[in-house]
Scaffold this motif. Structure first.
Motif, PDB file in Angstrom:
ATOM      1  N   SER A   1       0.807  -1.215   0.000  1.00 15.26           N
ATOM      2  CA  SER A   1       0.000   0.000   0.000  1.00 15.26           C
ATOM      3  C   SER A   1       0.839   1.263   0.000  1.00 15.26           C
ATOM      4  CB  SER A   1      -0.937   0.005   1.225  1.00 15.26           C
ATOM      5  OG  SER A   1      -0.187   0.157   2.415  1.00 15.26           O
ATOM      6  N   ARG A   2       2.148   1.108  -0.105  1.00 12.44           N
ATOM      7  CA  ARG A   2       3.011   2.294  -0.067  1.00 12.44           C
ATOM      8  C   ARG A   2       2.959   3.084  -1.368  1.00 12.44           C
ATOM      9  NH1 ARG A   2       7.293   1.877   4.036  1.00 12.44           N
ATOM     10  NH2 ARG A   2       8.456   3.369   2.801  1.00 12.44           N
ATOM     11  N   TRP A   3       2.553   2.466  -2.454  1.00 12.22           N
ATOM     12  CA  TRP A   3       2.675   3.086  -3.769  1.00 12.22           C
ATOM     13  C   TRP A   3       1.390   3.794  -4.170  1.00 12.22           C
ATOM     14  CZ3 TRP A   3       7.300   3.399  -6.163  1.00 12.22           C
ATOM     15  CH2 TRP A   3       8.316   2.577  -5.671  1.00 12.22           C
ATOM     16  N   LEU A   4       1.535   5.098  -4.497  1.00 12.53           N
ATOM     17  CA  LEU A   4       0.415   5.853  -5.045  1.00 12.53           C
ATOM     18  C   LEU A   4       0.280   5.605  -6.549  1.00 12.53           C
ATOM     19  CD1 LEU A   4       0.762   9.348  -3.298  1.00 12.53           C
ATOM     20  CD2 LEU A   4      -0.782   7.484  -2.706  1.00 12.53           C
ATOM     21  N   SER A   5       1.397   5.370  -7.193  1.00 16.84           N
ATOM     22  CA  SER A   5       1.403   5.054  -8.632  1.00 16.84           C
ATOM     23  C   SER A   5       2.680   4.278  -8.914  1.00 16.84           C
ATOM     24  CB  SER A   5       1.329   6.329  -9.480  1.00 16.84           C
ATOM     25  OG  SER A   5       2.530   7.076  -9.365  1.00 16.84           O
ATOM     26  N   GLU A   6       2.969   4.058 -10.170  1.00 13.40           N
ATOM     27  CA  GLU A   6       4.144   3.255 -10.523  1.00 13.40           C
ATOM     28  C   GLU A   6       5.433   3.877 -10.034  1.00 13.40           C
ATOM     29  OE1 GLU A   6       6.352   1.435 -14.533  1.00 13.40           O
ATOM     30  OE2 GLU A   6       4.434   2.512 -14.700  1.00 13.40           O
ATOM     31  N   HIS A   7       5.521   5.213 -10.006  1.00 14.09           N
ATOM     32  CA  HIS A   7       6.772   5.890  -9.655  1.00 14.09           C
ATOM     33  C   HIS A   7       6.699   6.697  -8.364  1.00 14.09           C
ATOM     34  CE1 HIS A   7       7.287   5.280 -14.065  1.00 14.09           C
ATOM     35  NE2 HIS A   7       8.544   5.066 -13.724  1.00 14.09           N
TER      36      HIS A   7
ATOM     37  N   CYS B   1       9.328  10.511  -5.107  1.00 13.33           N
ATOM     38  CA  CYS B   1       9.658   9.885  -6.383  1.00 13.33           C
ATOM     39  C   CYS B   1      11.143  10.108  -6.641  1.00 13.33           C
ATOM     40  CB  CYS B   1       8.813  10.470  -7.514  1.00 13.33           C
ATOM     41  SG  CYS B   1       9.155  12.209  -7.867  1.00 13.33           S
ATOM     42  N   ALA B   2      11.658   9.479  -7.682  1.00 13.20           N
ATOM     43  CA  ALA B   2      13.063   9.659  -8.048  1.00 13.20           C
ATOM     44  C   ALA B   2      13.306  11.098  -8.487  1.00 13.20           C
ATOM     45  CB  ALA B   2      13.437   8.696  -9.171  1.00 13.20           C
ATOM     46  N   PRO B   3      14.493  11.658  -8.226  1.00  9.04           N
ATOM     47  CA  PRO B   3      14.768  13.058  -8.576  1.00  9.04           C
ATOM     48  C   PRO B   3      14.744  13.340 -10.075  1.00  9.04           C
ATOM     49  CG  PRO B   3      16.744  11.969  -7.745  1.00  9.04           C
ATOM     50  CD  PRO B   3      15.614  11.043  -7.486  1.00  9.04           C
ATOM     51  N   ASP B   4      14.855  12.297 -10.905  1.00 13.68           N
ATOM     52  CA  ASP B   4      14.817  12.514 -12.353  1.00 13.68           C
ATOM     53  C   ASP B   4      13.437  12.193 -12.946  1.00 13.68           C
ATOM     54  OD1 ASP B   4      14.900   9.824 -11.905  1.00 13.68           O
ATOM     55  OD2 ASP B   4      16.404   9.384 -13.444  1.00 13.68           O
ATOM     56  N   PHE B   5      12.451  11.916 -12.090  1.00 12.65           N
ATOM     57  CA  PHE B   5      11.117  11.604 -12.597  1.00 12.65           C
ATOM     58  C   PHE B   5      10.444  12.875 -13.105  1.00 12.65           C
ATOM     59  CE2 PHE B   5       6.497  11.205 -11.705  1.00 12.65           C
ATOM     60  CZ  PHE B   5       6.202  10.194 -12.611  1.00 12.65           C
ATOM     61  N   ASN B   6       9.843  12.807 -14.289  1.00 11.59           N
ATOM     62  CA  ASN B   6       9.166  13.956 -14.894  1.00 11.59           C
ATOM     63  C   ASN B   6       7.685  13.622 -15.036  1.00 11.59           C
ATOM     64  OD1 ASN B   6       8.175  16.068 -16.451  1.00 11.59           O
ATOM     65  ND2 ASN B   6      10.012  16.181 -17.744  1.00 11.59           N
ATOM     66  N   ILE B   7       6.868  14.249 -14.239  1.00 10.24           N
ATOM     67  CA  ILE B   7       5.436  13.955 -14.262  1.00 10.24           C
ATOM     68  C   ILE B   7       4.803  14.364 -15.583  1.00 10.24           C
ATOM     69  CG2 ILE B   7       4.827  16.155 -13.186  1.00 10.24           C
ATOM     70  CD1 ILE B   7       3.027  12.772 -12.751  1.00 10.24           C
TER      71      ILE B   7
ATOM     72  N   SER C   1      11.325  14.787  -4.057  1.00  6.01           N
ATOM     73  CA  SER C   1      12.365  13.860  -4.504  1.00  6.01           C
ATOM     74  C   SER C   1      12.833  13.014  -3.318  1.00  6.01           C
ATOM     75  CB  SER C   1      13.545  14.628  -5.105  1.00  6.01           C
ATOM     76  OG  SER C   1      14.158  15.451  -4.125  1.00  6.01           O
ATOM     77  N   ASN C   2      13.320  11.811  -3.605  1.00  6.56           N
ATOM     78  CA  ASN C   2      13.729  10.904  -2.518  1.00  6.56           C
ATOM     79  C   ASN C   2      15.235  10.937  -2.260  1.00  6.56           C
ATOM     80  OD1 ASN C   2      14.658   9.607  -4.774  1.00  6.56           O
ATOM     81  ND2 ASN C   2      13.413   7.750  -4.515  1.00  6.56           N
ATOM     82  N   ASN C   3      15.886  12.043  -2.626  1.00 12.75           N
ATOM     83  CA  ASN C   3      17.307  12.187  -2.316  1.00 12.75           C
ATOM     84  C   ASN C   3      17.493  13.149  -1.145  1.00 12.75           C
ATOM     85  OD1 ASN C   3      16.612  14.569  -3.538  1.00 12.75           O
ATOM     86  ND2 ASN C   3      18.163  14.481  -5.156  1.00 12.75           N
ATOM     87  N   GLU C   4      18.740  13.487  -0.842  1.00 14.43           N
ATOM     88  CA  GLU C   4      19.032  14.337   0.312  1.00 14.43           C
ATOM     89  C   GLU C   4      18.408  15.730   0.186  1.00 14.43           C
ATOM     90  OE1 GLU C   4      21.159  12.648  -1.405  1.00 14.43           O
ATOM     91  OE2 GLU C   4      22.060  11.176  -0.043  1.00 14.43           O
ATOM     92  N   GLU C   5      18.266  16.200  -1.037  1.00 15.05           N
ATOM     93  CA  GLU C   5      17.720  17.547  -1.247  1.00 15.05           C
ATOM     94  C   GLU C   5      16.239  17.628  -0.903  1.00 15.05           C
ATOM     95  OE1 GLU C   5      17.715  20.984  -4.771  1.00 15.05           O
ATOM     96  OE2 GLU C   5      18.280  18.916  -5.207  1.00 15.05           O
ATOM     97  N   SER C   6      15.520  16.524  -1.065  1.00 11.97           N
ATOM     98  CA  SER C   6      14.076  16.465  -0.803  1.00 11.97           C
ATOM     99  C   SER C   6      13.364  17.643  -1.467  1.00 11.97           C
ATOM    100  CB  SER C   6      13.808  16.469   0.707  1.00 11.97           C
ATOM    101  OG  SER C   6      12.453  16.191   0.973  1.00 11.97           O
ATOM    102  N   ARG C   7      13.586  17.776  -2.757  1.00  8.66           N
ATOM    103  CA  ARG C   7      13.076  18.918  -3.516  1.00  8.66           C
ATOM    104  C   ARG C   7      11.627  18.683  -3.945  1.00  8.66           C
ATOM    105  NH1 ARG C   7      13.465  19.518  -9.126  1.00  8.66           N
ATOM    106  NH2 ARG C   7      14.880  17.724  -9.131  1.00  8.66           N
TER     107      ARG C   7
END
Length: 523
Positions: free
Chosen positions: A32-38, A49-55, A207-213
């Motif tokens: 149940s953690r996933w809202l969508s594929e990414h 999501c990944a920092p390079d993901f483009n919605i 984003s799921n990196n340190e920046e949490s952008r």
């Protein structure tokens, strides 16, 4: 299934007392953690999501994402608001054990609302002061300073910022997070305004990196499995409406209609989050079991009062009641005991009932104390608060709440500065200028507490000549704007100097006469 298993399943189905705590959804079931594929939820219910993901290249995920959010989180947030409003489902669903039991009382002690309103009034009952005051060594043109302050003041006024900030802070107390959303007003299609949103109707994906952008965000409404609202990205704002699906050829196609895409004129997100804390815990999330217990104790206390008012008459050695009378014993409030010994005289009396009032009152007090201690909010109904005669004593009692308010002030200061970033960019300032201006903008919060003017004046008197005038004035709670007060004092000083430096003026002549020694006296 065993009785223990039945109870465990019951608590699991109802989500138990932890149903409000953030992260419960994502921790109970990994699927149940996933809202969508990414996009997934972390342990604090933050979409990532990944920092390079483009919605914008994956618009087909939006429908799934909104539907998943509606099921997994939106209902949870809705229950928090219902709880704040006094709809406590545990006491509302209180069970009647038998058909002949009197109707169980369902008394709500809405301490959740009291906690939130008390803290909100304390934290932001006095609106924050927002000023641009660069250091003098920067040698910034005063015209520029005045322009920036004018832009900020006008933008805040256009949106009734005092009310927006109050509701923003209150929603964060209730939900554990809230959102500030900027938009272009429809009245002239050019004025930038902003409003507050609850997580029932908005969320941001980070984003799921340190920046949490912040990557993108949504503002939406969901009614009967229909979603409509806006997708905010750094480049564009997309309008969506699930009613357009059939006519447009699908959700993704409807988003790409030309009249559904608007350029994001500031080049960044129009939506920003105010977290109550990093864990996104609301003010009463972990106090639900205590509040439910308080409702239960008070309801049972009222049940006892009803029982005492419905006193039962006990008869011994009298004629037996009919079957119909026995069925209506609750209505007649009479209990009959047949006489088995003919030598015993008949007896009629009222039953004595046990009195648990002392136990119930102690339970109520302990529960109330634990609730307020757990929230770190001062119970203003406590008689010891009114007995705190001095300002220092009152400050000591409010210190736990001041510590919580200081932490929240840092969170809200960041949120307000992100809003100011949007305002400045929208008004034509470029990146470097905006960054430089934001460094010199002060956002000051003043706790809304009673002040002793005698104590304040004593402090100012004792520190006069030791600290600067600005510091002295900061001790006076009645002064709302220190800069205005300093400016007013300078103007009065200049006026006095001008008044007494003009020899032809009436005041100056009077002053000269007073300086002459009296006749016959010493010079």
């Amino acid at each position: 299934m065993t009785q223990l298993g039945t109870i465990s399943q019951f608590l699991k189905d109802r989500d138990g007392p932890s149903r409000f705590i953030s992260g419960v959804t994502s921790m109970t079931n990994s699927d149940s953690r996933w809202l969508s594929e990414h996009v997934y939820l972390d342990d604090n219910d933050i979409p990532r999501c990944a920092p390079d993901f483009n919605i914008e290249n994956n618009l087909d995920e939006i429908s799934v994402m909104l539907s998943s959010y509606d099921t997994m989180l939106r209902n949870q947030y809705h229950r928090k608001m219902r709880y704040y409003k006094g709809d406590h489902e545990t006491i509302r669903d209180r069970i009647q054990y038998t058909a002949i039991d009197p109707e169980k009382n369902r008394i709500v002690v809405n301490v959740a609302r009291n906690l939130v309103n008390t803290f909100s009034g304390f934290f932001i009952g006095i609106p924050p002061k927002i000023t641009y005051a660069p250091n003098s060594d920067k040698k910034i043109n005063q015209t520029r300073v005045d322009l920036v302050n004018e832009i900020i003041s006008r933008s805040l006024s256009d949106s009734d910022s005092d009310d927006v900030f109050y509701e923003l802070a209150k929603k964060a107390d209730i939900y554990g997070r809230s959102y500030l959303v900027a938009y272009i007003a429809n009245d002239d299609d050019k004025t930038l305004k902003f409003t507050h949103k609850a997580p029932e109707n908005a969320f941001i994906v980070y984003s799921n990196n340190e920046e949490s952008r912040p990557m993108f965000g949504f503002t939406f409404d969901s009614v009967d499995n229909r979603q409509f609202g806006m997708l905010h990205t750094p480049n564009n704002i997309y309008k969506f409406n699930s009613d357009d699906l059939e006519s447009s050829g699908g959700f993704e196609a409807s988003l790409k209609w030309k009249n559904n895409i608007f350029r994001n004129v500031v080049g960044m997100e129009f939506i920003t989050e105010l977290p109550e804390n990093d864990e996104r815990l609301g003010m009463f999330d972990d106090l639900v079991s205590l509040i439910d217990a308080q409702d239960k104790v008070l309801s049972e206390k009222i049940d006892d009062n009803d029982n005492f008012s419905n006193a039962i008459l006990l008869t011994k050695g009298v004629a037996e009641f009919t079957a119909e009378q026995k069925q209506e014993i609750k209505h007649w409030r009479v209990m009959q005991v047949n006489n088995t010994d003919p030598n015993v005289d008949p007896e009629v009396d009222y039953l004595d009932k046990p009195n648990a009032d002392g136990l119930q009152e102690n339970s109520m007090k302990h529960l109330s104390d634990k609730i307020y201690d757990g929230s770190q909010v001062v119970n203003l109904a406590d008689p010891s608060i009114s007995s705190a005669a001095s300002g220092f004593a009152l400050t000591q009692r409010m210190q736990p709440m001041e510590m919580v308010a200081a932490t929240k002030a840092e969170k809200m200061r960041k949120t307000i500065k992100r809003l100011l970033n949007i305002i400045l960019r929208y008004n034509g300032f470029v990146n470097d200028d905006v960054a430089d201006i934001l460094r010199d903008i002060k956002v000051e919060f003043t706790p809304n507490v009673p002040h002793s003017e005698v104590d304040e004046s004593t402090i100012v008197k004792n520190l006069n000549g030791i600290v600067s005038k600005r510091t002295l004035i900061s001790y006076l709670s009645r002064v709302q704007n220190i800069d205005d007060e300093l400016k007013a004092e300078e103007e009065e000083a200049e006026k006095r100097m001008t008044m007494f430096s003009e020899p032809d003026s009436e005041e100056g002549a009077l002053n000269d006469d007073q300086d002459e020694p009296p006749k016959g006296g010493d010079a």
